[in-house]
Write an enzyme that holds these catalytic residues in place. Structure first.
Site, PDB file in Angstrom:
ATOM      1  CG  HIS A 220      -4.431   2.793  -0.820  1.00 19.18           C
ATOM      2  ND1 HIS A 220      -5.374   2.101  -0.094  1.00 19.18           N
ATOM      3  CD2 HIS A 220      -3.458   3.146   0.085  1.00 19.18           C
ATOM      4  CE1 HIS A 220      -4.999   2.027   1.161  1.00 19.18           C
ATOM      5  NE2 HIS A 220      -3.848   2.663   1.303  1.00 19.18           N
TER       6      HIS A 220
ATOM      7  CG  HIS B   9      -3.384   7.054   2.717  1.00 18.87           C
ATOM      8  ND1 HIS B   9      -3.609   7.026   4.086  1.00 18.87           N
ATOM      9  CD2 HIS B   9      -3.050   5.792   2.378  1.00 18.87           C
ATOM     10  CE1 HIS B   9      -3.395   5.809   4.534  1.00 18.87           C
ATOM     11  NE2 HIS B   9      -3.066   5.033   3.521  1.00 18.87           N
TER      12      HIS B   9
ATOM     13  CG  HIS C 188       2.178  -0.051   4.408  1.00 18.50           C
ATOM     14  ND1 HIS C 188       1.964  -1.005   5.378  1.00 18.50           N
ATOM     15  CD2 HIS C 188       1.006   0.621   4.267  1.00 18.50           C
ATOM     16  CE1 HIS C 188       0.711  -0.916   5.816  1.00 18.50           C
ATOM     17  NE2 HIS C 188       0.114   0.071   5.167  1.00 18.50           N
TER      18      HIS C 188
ATOM     19  CG  ASP D  58      -2.091  -0.873   1.141  1.00 16.85           C
ATOM     20  OD1 ASP D  58      -2.159  -1.678   0.189  1.00 16.85           O
ATOM     21  OD2 ASP D  58      -2.965  -0.784   2.032  1.00 16.85           O
TER      22      ASP D  58
END
Length: 278
Positions: free
Chosen positions: A150, A154, A244, A99
């Site tokens: 995503h 964010h 991540h 991510d």
């Protein structure tokens, strides 16, 4: 990751874990369209054809989809009430996801390790990062990885109005298509914070909601050995691993994957990504 977001994220992750049982049936959808990948394949599988990246100065003068061909409307999906947390099916299959990227300091090292073992993964990217590092998303396409949405910045979606959530998701799908070569078919809410609007809008845009089963908690920078232990101890058929490649210091993640990835392969796991829906 901002310090003032960590507590919020931890609460969201606990909520996602509690939903695991309720979403078990949803995992069957992913398994029915999953392709197998392992460290023994003969050659990389080509992904979608990436489009030539625009210079950053030129990009801001053009629409997010650039000068590419007109895109077709995505096929609307059934709205889910829970995200997909795991994959199901026969055999020792797992899926790796990353991510918050791309990031030029960490993403290339993760891609190098995946390429070394001929493994495909999913990358849930943020639109504002794609704008800066299009060449990394193009590389993901060339090396057969799956890129998901995503959001653009964010944000915590549960604090936004519906039109703001739509903007975050649509802009990101547009820039992914313009760089990766295809519109994303998968979406992950930042912090694992899902709400009804996110599920509905994702379905309208042709994206299934993907969560995770095992969180490496690399965003807490707990130490390389801790990350390795969490992946190796959490390994099991159907597991989706969350790591991540951006959002903070991810050097521990880079070092850890060099250890736990060959361990998974040696243990007989097949690392898979979902196939493209027609």
């Amino acid at each position: 990751m901002q310090n003032d977001q960590l507590f919020t994220r931890r609460r969201m992750l606990l909520g996602g874990a509690a939903a695991l049982g309720a979403a078990g049936a949803a995992g069957a959808f992913l398994a029915s369209g999953a392709g197998e990948g392992s460290g023994t394949a003969a050659a990389p599988v080509a992904g979608p054809q990436a489009r030539q990246a625009l210079k950053s100065s030129a990009f801001r003068l053009q629409p997010l989809t650039g000068d590419g061909p007109p895109r077709s409307a995505p096929r609307r999906l059934k709205t889910r009430k829970e995200p997909i947390l795991r994959i199901s099916g026969r055999g020792r299959h797992m899926m790796l996801t990353f991510d918050d990227g791309p990031n030029p300091q960490y993403t290339p090292h993760i891609l190098d390790t995946l390429a070394k073992y001929d493994v495909r993964a999913m990358f849930f990217v943020c639109g504002e990062c794609v704008v800066q590092y299009k060449e990394l998303v193009a590389r993901m396409a060339e090396e057969g990885h799956v890129v998901g949405n995503h959001t653009w910045t964010h944000p915590l979606l549960t604090t936004l109005r519906r039109k703001e959530i739509r903007s975050e998701m649509e802009r990101t799908s547009d820039i992914i298509e313009g760089t990766y070569g295809q519109r994303p078919q998968w979406f992950r809410a930042p912090y694992g914070a899902w709400n009804r609007a996110a599920f509905q809008l994702g379905a309208e845009m042709g994206m299934e909601p993907m969560a995770w089963t095992v969180d490496t908690t690399d965003w807490e920078t707990p130490g390389t050995d801790v990350i390795i232990d969490r992946v190796e101890n959490g390994a099991a058929p159907g597991v989706v691993v969350l790591s991540h490649d951006a959002g903070g210091d991810r050097s521990q993640t880079v070092h850890a994957i060099r250890e736990w990835l060959p361990y998974l392969l040696d243990s007989g796991y097949h690392l898979t990504v979902p196939r493209r829906r027609v």
